[in-house]
Motif scaffolding. Structure first.
Motif, PDB file in Angstrom:
ATOM      1  N   PHE A   2      17.805 104.351  23.054  1.00 15.47           N
ATOM      2  CA  PHE A   2      18.707 105.366  22.534  1.00 15.47           C
ATOM      3  C   PHE A   2      18.683 106.538  23.500  1.00 15.47           C
ATOM      4  O   PHE A   2      17.623 107.035  23.848  1.00 15.47           O
ATOM      5  N   ASP A  18      23.529  93.014  20.843  1.00 19.26           N
ATOM      6  CA  ASP A  18      24.274  93.913  19.962  1.00 19.26           C
ATOM      7  C   ASP A  18      23.397  94.389  18.814  1.00 19.26           C
ATOM      8  O   ASP A  18      23.415  95.561  18.444  1.00 19.26           O
ATOM      9  N   CYS A  28      20.985  97.032  20.104  1.00 19.20           N
ATOM     10  CA  CYS A  28      21.666  98.314  20.325  1.00 19.20           C
ATOM     11  C   CYS A  28      21.915  99.038  19.014  1.00 19.20           C
ATOM     12  O   CYS A  28      21.661 100.237  18.904  1.00 19.20           O
ATOM     13  N   LYS A  29      22.406  98.320  18.020  1.00 20.31           N
ATOM     14  CA  LYS A  29      22.668  98.934  16.718  1.00 20.31           C
ATOM     15  C   LYS A  29      21.373  99.439  16.092  1.00 20.31           C
ATOM     16  O   LYS A  29      21.329 100.513  15.494  1.00 20.31           O
ATOM     17  N   TYR A  30      20.292  98.675  16.226  1.00 18.11           N
ATOM     18  CA  TYR A  30      18.991  99.085  15.699  1.00 18.11           C
ATOM     19  C   TYR A  30      18.519 100.381  16.364  1.00 18.11           C
ATOM     20  O   TYR A  30      18.058 101.301  15.688  1.00 18.11           O
ATOM     21  N   ILE A  78      20.341 102.678  17.827  1.00 24.47           N
ATOM     22  CA  ILE A  78      21.212 103.788  17.431  1.00 24.47           C
ATOM     23  C   ILE A  78      20.890 104.239  16.009  1.00 24.47           C
ATOM     24  O   ILE A  78      20.731 105.442  15.748  1.00 24.47           O
ATOM     25  N   LEU A  79      20.804 103.303  15.063  1.00 21.25           N
ATOM     26  CA  LEU A  79      20.543 103.656  13.667  1.00 21.25           C
ATOM     27  C   LEU A  79      19.193 104.341  13.473  1.00 21.25           C
ATOM     28  O   LEU A  79      19.039 105.222  12.637  1.00 21.25           O
ATOM     29  N   ASN A  80      18.207 103.934  14.258  1.00 17.52           N
ATOM     30  CA  ASN A  80      16.856 104.471  14.108  1.00 17.52           C
ATOM     31  C   ASN A  80      16.514 105.541  15.142  1.00 17.52           C
ATOM     32  O   ASN A  80      15.385 106.022  15.165  1.00 17.52           O
ATOM     33  N   ASN A  81      17.488 105.874  16.004  1.00 20.52           N
ATOM     34  CA  ASN A  81      17.291 106.911  17.017  1.00 20.52           C
ATOM     35  C   ASN A  81      15.986 106.665  17.785  1.00 20.52           C
ATOM     36  O   ASN A  81      15.128 107.536  17.881  1.00 20.52           O
ATOM     37  N   CYS A  82      15.845 105.427  18.305  1.00 21.45           N
ATOM     38  CA  CYS A  82      14.567 105.073  18.934  1.00 21.45           C
ATOM     39  C   CYS A  82      14.787 104.117  20.104  1.00 21.45           C
ATOM     40  O   CYS A  82      15.878 103.618  20.318  1.00 21.45           O
TER      41      CYS A  82
END
Length: 117
Positions: A17, A101, A104-106, A108-112
């Motif tokens: 992220f 994908d 990447c989503k993980y 972004i969602l977890n800001n990590c």
């Protein structure tokens, strides 16, 4: 980024992220550089690097002719491939990147950042 062996088994990967605005091309180039670093960390002498961004693959294939800023950065990234005995850059269909994908989503969602080996 997902790293597979020659049989297609996943041996590493990760997602990061970044608190930074960038275009898709810059994000793809950044992810590509991170992929090269992971493959290098795994001490692989050979690499086939698949990217689902056709314009980035085209930049690698024609990097001597591009005089833009991203063209310069692409050339610098291309030099990183010299550490491998063989390295091939290929275009891969976006539908083949379900694991990447998800990572990447993980991230972004977890800001990590998340890496695995």
């Amino acid at each position: 980024m997902i790293v597979c062996d020659s049989n297609g088994f996943i041996i590493g990967g990760g997602g990061k992220f970044k608190i930074e605005e960038m275009t898709t091309k810059w994000a793809e180039l950044y992810a590509f550089e991170e992929g090269i670093k992971i493959v290098s960390f795994l001490n692989s002498a050979n690499a086939i690097l698949e990217v689902d961004c056709a314009s980035l693959v085209n930049r690698f294939k024609n990097c001597k002719e591009d005089i833009t800023i991203i063209g310069y950065c692409t050339k610098e990234t291309f030099k990183m491939l010299e550490m491998f005995s063989t390295a091939v850059v290929k275009w891969g269909n976006r539908s083949c990147n379900k694991v990447a994908d998800f990572m990447c989503k993980y991230a972004i969602l977890n800001n990590c950042n998340a890496c695995f080996y």
